[in-house]
Design an enzyme around this catalytic site. Structure first.
Site, short mmCIF file in Angstrom:
data_model
loop_
_atom_site.label_atom_id
_atom_site.label_comp_id
_atom_site.label_asym_id
_atom_site.label_seq_id
_atom_site.Cartn_x
_atom_site.Cartn_y
_atom_site.Cartn_z
N GLY A 10 0.84 -1.20 0.00
CA GLY A 10 0.00 0.00 0.00
C GLY A 10 0.88 1.25 0.00
O GLY A 10 2.11 1.16 -0.01
N ASP A 36 -3.22 -12.68 4.68
CA ASP A 36 -4.48 -11.99 4.94
C ASP A 36 -4.54 -11.79 6.46
O ASP A 36 -4.57 -12.77 7.21
CB ASP A 36 -5.64 -12.87 4.44
CG ASP A 36 -7.00 -12.21 4.67
OD1 ASP A 36 -7.12 -11.30 5.53
OD2 ASP A 36 -7.96 -12.63 4.00
N ILE A 37 -4.55 -10.56 6.90
CA ILE A 37 -4.48 -10.33 8.36
C ILE A 37 -5.75 -10.78 9.09
O ILE A 37 -5.75 -10.82 10.32
CB ILE A 37 -4.12 -8.86 8.72
CG1 ILE A 37 -5.19 -7.88 8.23
CG2 ILE A 37 -2.72 -8.50 8.25
CD1 ILE A 37 -5.07 -6.48 8.87
N ALA A 60 -5.19 -2.35 5.69
CA ALA A 60 -6.49 -1.82 6.10
C ALA A 60 -7.48 -1.89 4.94
O ALA A 60 -7.09 -1.95 3.78
CB ALA A 60 -6.35 -0.37 6.55
N THR A 101 -6.60 6.87 11.90
CA THR A 101 -7.06 7.92 10.99
C THR A 101 -7.74 9.09 11.70
O THR A 101 -8.33 8.92 12.78
CB THR A 101 -8.07 7.29 9.99
OG1 THR A 101 -8.70 8.32 9.24
CG2 THR A 101 -9.16 6.51 10.68
N TYR A 125 -16.29 3.40 8.06
CA TYR A 125 -14.82 3.30 8.06
C TYR A 125 -14.25 3.81 9.38
O TYR A 125 -13.42 3.15 10.01
CB TYR A 125 -14.27 4.12 6.88
CG TYR A 125 -12.76 4.30 6.89
CD1 TYR A 125 -11.92 3.25 6.55
CD2 TYR A 125 -12.19 5.53 7.22
CE1 TYR A 125 -10.53 3.43 6.55
CE2 TYR A 125 -10.81 5.71 7.21
CZ TYR A 125 -9.99 4.66 6.88
OH TYR A 125 -8.63 4.83 6.88
N LYS A 129 -12.10 1.70 12.17
CA LYS A 129 -10.72 2.10 12.53
C LYS A 129 -10.62 2.37 14.04
O LYS A 129 -9.61 2.08 14.66
CB LYS A 129 -10.29 3.33 11.73
CG LYS A 129 -10.08 3.09 10.25
CD LYS A 129 -8.97 2.10 9.94
CE LYS A 129 -7.59 2.66 10.21
NZ LYS A 129 -6.52 1.68 9.84
N TRP A 149 -5.27 12.04 5.13
CA TRP A 149 -5.21 12.53 3.75
C TRP A 149 -3.86 12.17 3.06
O TRP A 149 -3.14 13.04 2.57
CB TRP A 149 -5.40 14.05 3.74
CG TRP A 149 -6.74 14.54 4.18
CD1 TRP A 149 -7.63 13.91 5.02
CD2 TRP A 149 -7.38 15.79 3.82
NE1 TRP A 149 -8.75 14.69 5.20
CE2 TRP A 149 -8.63 15.84 4.47
CE3 TRP A 149 -6.99 16.85 3.00
CZ2 TRP A 149 -9.49 16.92 4.34
CZ3 TRP A 149 -7.86 17.94 2.87
CH2 TRP A 149 -9.10 17.96 3.53
N1 LIG Z 1 -5.06 6.81 2.61
C1 LIG Z 1 -5.40 7.76 3.48
O1 LIG Z 1 -5.75 8.88 3.11
C2 LIG Z 1 -5.33 7.48 4.97
C3 LIG Z 1 -5.67 8.51 5.86
C4 LIG Z 1 -5.60 8.25 7.24
C5 LIG Z 1 -5.20 7.00 7.69
N2 LIG Z 1 -4.89 6.02 6.79
C6 LIG Z 1 -4.49 4.72 7.30
O2 LIG Z 1 -3.14 4.53 6.95
C7 LIG Z 1 -2.88 3.13 6.74
C8 LIG Z 1 -2.21 2.94 5.40
O3 LIG Z 1 -3.05 3.49 4.38
P1 LIG Z 1 -2.66 3.40 2.85
O4 LIG Z 1 -3.18 4.63 2.18
O5 LIG Z 1 -1.22 3.01 2.70
O6 LIG Z 1 -3.61 2.18 2.41
P2 LIG Z 1 -3.60 1.38 1.05
O7 LIG Z 1 -2.74 2.04 0.02
O8 LIG Z 1 -5.03 1.10 0.75
O9 LIG Z 1 -2.87 0.02 1.46
C9 LIG Z 1 -3.47 -0.91 2.30
C10 LIG Z 1 -2.87 -2.25 1.96
O10 LIG Z 1 -3.49 -3.23 2.81
C11 LIG Z 1 -3.83 -4.33 1.99
N3 LIG Z 1 -4.90 -5.11 2.63
C12 LIG Z 1 -6.23 -4.89 2.57
N4 LIG Z 1 -6.88 -5.87 3.24
C13 LIG Z 1 -5.94 -6.71 3.72
C14 LIG Z 1 -5.97 -7.91 4.47
N5 LIG Z 1 -7.14 -8.46 4.86
N6 LIG Z 1 -4.80 -8.52 4.80
C15 LIG Z 1 -3.62 -7.99 4.38
N7 LIG Z 1 -3.51 -6.85 3.67
C16 LIG Z 1 -4.66 -6.23 3.33
C17 LIG Z 1 -4.25 -3.72 0.69
O11 LIG Z 1 -4.24 -4.69 -0.33
P3 LIG Z 1 -5.29 -4.50 -1.57
O12 LIG Z 1 -4.89 -3.24 -2.25
O13 LIG Z 1 -5.06 -5.75 -2.36
O14 LIG Z 1 -6.65 -4.42 -0.94
C18 LIG Z 1 -3.16 -2.67 0.50
O15 LIG Z 1 -2.00 -3.19 -0.09
C19 LIG Z 1 -4.23 2.44 6.89
O16 LIG Z 1 -4.35 1.97 8.20
C20 LIG Z 1 -5.24 3.56 6.70
O17 LIG Z 1 -6.45 3.29 7.37
C21 LIG Z 1 -4.93 6.24 5.44
#
Ligand SMILES: NC(=O)c1ccc[n+]([C@@H]2O[C@H](COP(=O)([O-])OP(=O)(O)OC[C@H]3O[C@@H](n4cnc5c(N)ncnc54)[C@H](OP(=O)(O)O)[C@@H]3O)[C@@H](O)[C@H]2O)c1
Length: 279
Positions: A10, A36-37, A60, A101, A125, A129, A149
């Site tokens: 991710g 898969d977590i 996530a 988040t 969501y 979280k 973000w």
């Molecule tokens: N993006 C934002 O704006 C944002 C903002 C605040 C907080 N966060 C938090 O920051 C963290 C990282 O976000 P990110 O943007 O890097 O997320 P991301 O790009 O969506 O990456 C999440 C990764 O987790 C994988 N995943 C999903 N379900 C899974 C499972 N059951 N077992 C193992 N892996 C799994 C996804 O695989 P697939 O792609 O194959 O589903 C993806 O590779 C998360 O906790 C998110 O909630 C994100």
């Protein structure tokens, strides 16, 4: 340090891999499909095998709108799986770092949110979280990092704006009544390693300095790209998305500054570095 990073492909996982290499840490990454977590036995085995100093959970269910009609699945990934990770980390004598988040807040505050402000999620969501935070808090020495973000290597707002510009859009309509903290995944990764190095515990807010509405964020992207498109603010109601989003989810990062000794750079500077890297 030896780091086991879930969700390693991710946005944040990829940034952590680069930051860990630069800082001389060992990095063990895993993601779907190999881990898969939500599979507690597989989590236990993966953590025991890799013998990490810290497990950083970047995996996530991040599809905010889809979670509204798929809350059980989102809860399994964002909530229940974190309990297995906490138990597995404890069993291996590793720290658990859980990424959370700004969407745990309702957005009604008239100031930036501090770590001890009452979470009150207004979306599926956000609820899932928050369940993850509560599960992580049961680990022996948890670090829970709330961020916001994100932009980096993956699907995000900057990429979406850029794609519209590349497709020749002359006018972008962007929500102007939600304010938050645009955050570069690479800077967040550095911040996380800084917190681990300082042995921080509990909840810490980590985001690039400053804040913006999505409209202001889009204006700056257009400005930095030198594009000619007009950016027009619209309301949350006009955007009509399935999930509610906080009107104000700016994170107060004073605790991070106190622990690590400095703020992350301003988001405009982070955006310039990200765009420069993308050519
Ligand atoms: N993006 C934002 O704006 C944002 C903002 C605040 C907080 N966060 C938090 O920051 C963290 C990282 O976000 P990110 O943007 O890097 O997320 P991301 O790009 O969506 O990456 C999440 C990764 O987790 C994988 N995943 C999903 N379900 C899974 C499972 N059951 N077992 C193992 N892996 C799994 C996804 O695989 P697939 O792609 O194959 O589903 C993806 O590779 C998360 O906790 C998110 O909630 C994100």
């Amino acid at each position: 340090m030896r780091l086991l990073v879930t969700g390693s492909r991710g946005q944040l996982g990829r940034a952590l891999q680069r930051a860990a290499a630069a800082a001389g840490h060992e990095f063990v990454g895993c993601d779907l499909p190999e881990l898969d977590i939500t599979d507690a036995a597989a989590v236990r085995t993966a953590v025991a095998r890799s013998r990490p100093d810290a497990v950083i959970n970047c995996a996530a269910y991040t599809a905010v709108d889809a979670a509204e009609s798929d809350e059980a699945r989102a809860l399994a990934v964002n909530g229940a799986a974190v309990a297995s990770l906490a138990a597995a980390a404890d069993g291996a004598g590793a720290r658990l770092v859980q990424i959370s988040t700004d969407f745990v807040f309702d957005g009604a505050a008239a100031r930036a949110y501090r770590e001890d402000d009452q979470p009150r999620p207004i979306s599926a969501y956000g609820r899932t979280k928050l369940a993850g935070e509560r599960a992580a808090a049961l680990a022996r020495r948890p670090l829970i990092v709330r961020t916001a973000w994100l932009f980096g290597d993956g699907a995000n707002f900057v990429g979406a704006i850029r794609r519209q510009l590349d497709a020749g859009a002359r006018e972008l309509r962007v929500v102007g009544d939600q304010r938050g903290c645009p955050t570069y995944a690479a800077d967040l990764a550095e911040g996380l390693l800084g917190l681990l190095g300082a042995d921080a515990e509990g909840i810490v807010h980590v985001a690039n300095a400053g804040s913006a509405t999505w409209f202001e964020f889009a204006l700056e992207i257009v400005r930095q790209l030198g594009a000619a498109a007009a950016v027009v603010p619209i309301t949350t109601a006009q955007a009509a998305r399935p999930a509610l989003r906080p009107a104000n989810s700016v994170l107060d990062t004073s605790r991070f500054r106190a622990v690590v000794g400095s703020d992350l750079p301003p988001w405009q500077d982070a955006l310039a570095r990200w765009l420069a890297g993308r050519g």
